[in-house]
Design a protein around this motif. Structure first.
Motif, PDB file in Angstrom:
ATOM      1  N   SER A   1       0.847  -1.214   0.000  1.00 35.27           N
ATOM      2  CA  SER A   1       0.000   0.000   0.000  1.00 35.27           C
ATOM      3  C   SER A   1       0.870   1.247   0.000  1.00 35.27           C
ATOM      4  O   SER A   1       1.931   1.282   0.626  1.00 35.27           O
ATOM      5  N   TYR A   2       0.374   2.259  -0.708  1.00 33.42           N
ATOM      6  CA  TYR A   2       0.996   3.585  -0.710  1.00 33.42           C
ATOM      7  C   TYR A   2       0.132   4.486   0.166  1.00 33.42           C
ATOM      8  O   TYR A   2      -1.006   4.776  -0.188  1.00 33.42           O
ATOM      9  N   PHE A   3       0.679   4.936   1.287  1.00 31.83           N
ATOM     10  CA  PHE A   3      -0.090   5.718   2.251  1.00 31.83           C
ATOM     11  C   PHE A   3       0.207   7.209   2.120  1.00 31.83           C
ATOM     12  O   PHE A   3       1.349   7.609   1.908  1.00 31.83           O
ATOM     13  N   ASN A   4      -0.837   8.013   2.313  1.00 31.22           N
ATOM     14  CA  ASN A   4      -0.659   9.433   2.587  1.00 31.22           C
ATOM     15  C   ASN A   4      -1.645   9.750   3.707  1.00 31.22           C
ATOM     16  O   ASN A   4      -2.859   9.775   3.486  1.00 31.22           O
ATOM     17  N   LEU A   5      -1.123   9.951   4.916  1.00 33.39           N
ATOM     18  CA  LEU A   5      -1.998  10.046   6.091  1.00 33.39           C
ATOM     19  C   LEU A   5      -2.812  11.338   6.123  1.00 33.39           C
ATOM     20  O   LEU A   5      -3.787  11.441   6.861  1.00 33.39           O
ATOM     21  N   ARG A   6      -2.434  12.296   5.330  1.00 39.00           N
ATOM     22  CA  ARG A   6      -3.218  13.532   5.248  1.00 39.00           C
ATOM     23  C   ARG A   6      -4.566  13.250   4.589  1.00 39.00           C
ATOM     24  O   ARG A   6      -5.529  13.964   4.802  1.00 39.00           O
ATOM     25  N   GLY A   7      -4.626  12.154   3.817  1.00 37.73           N
ATOM     26  CA  GLY A   7      -5.807  11.859   2.999  1.00 37.73           C
ATOM     27  C   GLY A   7      -5.436  12.145   1.553  1.00 37.73           C
ATOM     28  O   GLY A   7      -4.935  13.235   1.245  1.00 37.73           O
ATOM     29  N   ILE A   8      -5.665  11.197   0.664  1.00 37.04           N
ATOM     30  CA  ILE A   8      -5.121  11.344  -0.692  1.00 37.04           C
ATOM     31  C   ILE A   8      -5.782  12.480  -1.465  1.00 37.04           C
ATOM     32  O   ILE A   8      -5.185  13.034  -2.371  1.00 37.04           O
TER      33      ILE A   8
ATOM     34  N   ASN B   1     -11.181   8.466  -8.241  1.00 38.21           N
ATOM     35  CA  ASN B   1     -11.871   9.759  -8.091  1.00 38.21           C
ATOM     36  C   ASN B   1     -11.104  10.917  -8.727  1.00 38.21           C
ATOM     37  O   ASN B   1     -11.190  12.053  -8.256  1.00 38.21           O
ATOM     38  N   ASN B   2     -10.323  10.591  -9.759  1.00 35.77           N
ATOM     39  CA  ASN B   2      -9.523  11.615 -10.444  1.00 35.77           C
ATOM     40  C   ASN B   2      -8.493  12.288  -9.556  1.00 35.77           C
ATOM     41  O   ASN B   2      -8.023  13.376  -9.865  1.00 35.77           O
ATOM     42  N   ILE B   3      -8.159  11.657  -8.449  1.00 35.17           N
ATOM     43  CA  ILE B   3      -7.159  12.235  -7.554  1.00 35.17           C
ATOM     44  C   ILE B   3      -5.779  11.980  -8.146  1.00 35.17           C
ATOM     45  O   ILE B   3      -5.472  10.873  -8.604  1.00 35.17           O
ATOM     46  N   GLU B   4      -4.969  13.037  -8.149  1.00 31.51           N
ATOM     47  CA  GLU B   4      -3.654  12.905  -8.781  1.00 31.51           C
ATOM     48  C   GLU B   4      -2.642  12.246  -7.857  1.00 31.51           C
ATOM     49  O   GLU B   4      -2.683  12.422  -6.641  1.00 31.51           O
ATOM     50  N   PHE B   5      -1.742  11.486  -8.454  1.00 32.30           N
ATOM     51  CA  PHE B   5      -0.577  11.031  -7.696  1.00 32.30           C
ATOM     52  C   PHE B   5       0.668  11.367  -8.487  1.00 32.30           C
ATOM     53  O   PHE B   5       0.638  11.513  -9.710  1.00 32.30           O
ATOM     54  N   PHE B   6       1.752  11.551  -7.787  1.00 35.33           N
ATOM     55  CA  PHE B   6       2.982  12.123  -8.365  1.00 35.33           C
ATOM     56  C   PHE B   6       4.123  11.746  -7.430  1.00 35.33           C
ATOM     57  O   PHE B   6       3.877  11.215  -6.328  1.00 35.33           O
ATOM     58  N   PRO B   7       5.382  11.997  -7.805  1.00 36.52           N
ATOM     59  CA  PRO B   7       6.489  11.608  -6.933  1.00 36.52           C
ATOM     60  C   PRO B   7       6.320  12.177  -5.515  1.00 36.52           C
ATOM     61  O   PRO B   7       5.900  13.329  -5.358  1.00 36.52           O
ATOM     62  N   LYS B   8       6.617  11.360  -4.531  1.00 28.70           N
ATOM     63  CA  LYS B   8       6.547  11.731  -3.108  1.00 28.70           C
ATOM     64  C   LYS B   8       5.131  12.004  -2.620  1.00 28.70           C
ATOM     65  O   LYS B   8       4.933  12.662  -1.600  1.00 28.70           O
ATOM     66  N   SER B   9       4.124  11.540  -3.355  1.00 27.82           N
ATOM     67  CA  SER B   9       2.753  11.780  -2.889  1.00 27.82           C
ATOM     68  C   SER B   9       2.284  10.677  -1.942  1.00 27.82           C
ATOM     69  O   SER B   9       1.142  10.735  -1.463  1.00 27.82           O
ATOM     70  N   ALA B  10       3.111   9.681  -1.682  1.00 30.94           N
ATOM     71  CA  ALA B  10       2.756   8.604  -0.757  1.00 30.94           C
ATOM     72  C   ALA B  10       4.031   7.867  -0.377  1.00 30.94           C
ATOM     73  O   ALA B  10       5.076   8.073  -1.003  1.00 30.94           O
ATOM     74  N   PHE B  11       3.906   7.034   0.645  1.00 33.75           N
ATOM     75  CA  PHE B  11       5.062   6.218   1.040  1.00 33.75           C
ATOM     76  C   PHE B  11       4.615   4.776   1.234  1.00 33.75           C
ATOM     77  O   PHE B  11       3.448   4.508   1.501  1.00 33.75           O
ATOM     78  N   CYS B  12       5.579   3.860   1.097  1.00 33.86           N
ATOM     79  CA  CYS B  12       5.333   2.456   1.421  1.00 33.86           C
ATOM     80  C   CYS B  12       6.231   2.071   2.590  1.00 33.86           C
ATOM     81  O   CYS B  12       7.381   2.525   2.659  1.00 33.86           O
TER      82      CYS B  12
END
Ligand code: BGC
Length: 351
Positions: free
Chosen positions: A180-187, A302-313
């Motif tokens: 899983s790629y997490f972003n705790l702020r909410g994706i 939901n058309n949410i963007e992802f990009f470098p450093k937008s999440a961590f594993c």
């Protein structure tokens, strides 16, 4: 809480039925899982104000997972998580060649691995899903018929628990993990993870060469960008000129866990939402990956963007390339043994 529409996951792959399952605890923590790759598709966790948001990257249809993913979004990874140098190893004097699906090397079990196959699913309770997969002798180049069992549970203490078991009929390698790629702020907030505060319970790590293969040494983290023994923002040293950071293009390294008895391996805190994550494991290592290898902006669910450093594993595991590093803990499974591995992702909020 806007759950992913199950209808977009109802389909067939390799002539097997794929579905989307929903696990929930009584506090409202909710996790959606597809049996295609045993992937976590969404994970809704409360922030400090009681607002549930999805904190993992993914897509909103089976079609996208089948056609676009080399990122292993939310997937079960096997038979061997992480890299095996040149895709080669020997067991009992016999040499095996795996697919080279990452430059010269084998990554995450090969092209289909366990992440692009259909698992058999059985939802045991509202909060528990059992997934099984039978990996045939010779599949992806690995010896032995391997029967794998994976149990996902959403516990009342807000832990997403992942328990693995495997049995083989011939000596083989096993190293299972979760991606899983997490972003705790909410994706949906489209922020990077640089302000997340990370602690890793590791005083050494396994440095890599320019192709991501461990050199075999265990190096001290002290006075390096890899020192997370005290809480530090992920972004603090992520662009440093350190050679290891440049080899990983950021963080893409295995940390050697100091305690190996289901103690806390890592902790992450996101200051704005107040969400915290603690990772528990009985594995000797954890891969911290800061999502460095994609370029540009992409659209996920939901058309949410992802990009470098937008999440961590944070992938609990045995060390990369262990089959070729006799000084690393062994990943060999014998027919008379049972493989087990535990990973708990426990969520909470700062008070
Ligand atoms: C690896 C990265 C790789 C990524 C693929 C991670 O587990 O450590 O090197 O690029 O998976 O998404």
């Amino acid at each position: 809480m806007e759950l992913i529409d199950k209808n977009y996951f109802n389909g067939r792959v390799d002539n097997e039925q794929v579905l989307l399952f929903t696990l929930k605890n009584k506090k409202g923590m909710t996790c959606q899982i597809t049996n295609f790759g045993a992937r976590i598709v969404s994970l809704f966790v409360s922030d400090k104000n009681g607002v549930f948001e999805d904190i993992v990257l993914g897509y909103d249809s089976l079609k996208e997972y089948v056609s676009t993913d080399e990122l292993y979004f939310g997937a079960a990874i096997g038979r061997y998580g992480n890299r095996i140098a040149n895709g080669k190893f020997s067991i009992e004097g016999k040499e095996y060649q795996l697919a080279k699906n990452n430059g010269n090397h084998n990554l995450h079990g090969g092209n289909k691995g366990f992440h692009n196959v259909v698992w058999k699913a059985n939802q045991i309770k509202n909060n528990r899903l059992e997934l099984t997969y039978f990996s045939k002798d010779g599949e992806e180049g690995f010896p032995g018929n391997l029967q794998v069992k994976l149990m996902y549970s959403v516990l009342e203490n807000n832990t997403l628990e992942i328990k693995y078991e495997a049995l083989t009929d011939k000596v083989t390698l096993v190293n299972l993990t979760h991606h899983s790629y997490f972003n705790l702020r909410g994706i949906r907030h489209n922020t990077t993870i640089e302000k997340h505060l990370l602690t890793i319970n590791a005083s050494t790590y396994t440095p890599i060469d320019e192709e991501g293969i461990p050199t075999g040494e265990l190096l001290s983290v002290s006075d390096t960008p890899f020192d997370f023994t005290k809480q530090k923002p992920i972004g603090k040293d992520i662009d440093s000129l350190d050679t290891q950071i440049s080899f990983g293009n950021g963080y893409d390294h295995n940390f050697v866990l100091d305690k190996n008895n289901l103690k806390i391996a890592a902790r992450v805190e996101e200051p704005i939402s107040g969400r915290t994550l603690e990772v528990f494991t009985d594995e000797p290592g954890i891969q911290f990956y800061s999502f460095n290898h994609i370029k540009g902006m992409h659209k996920g669910k939901n058309n949410i963007e992802f990009f470098p450093k937008s999440a961590f594993c944070l992938e609990t595991q045995h060390f990369p390339n262990s089959p070729n590093q006799p000084n690393f803990p062994s990943v060999v499974l014998q027919p008379e043994q049972k493989y087990t591995s535990y990973c708990g992702y426990k969520f909470d909020v700062t008070r």
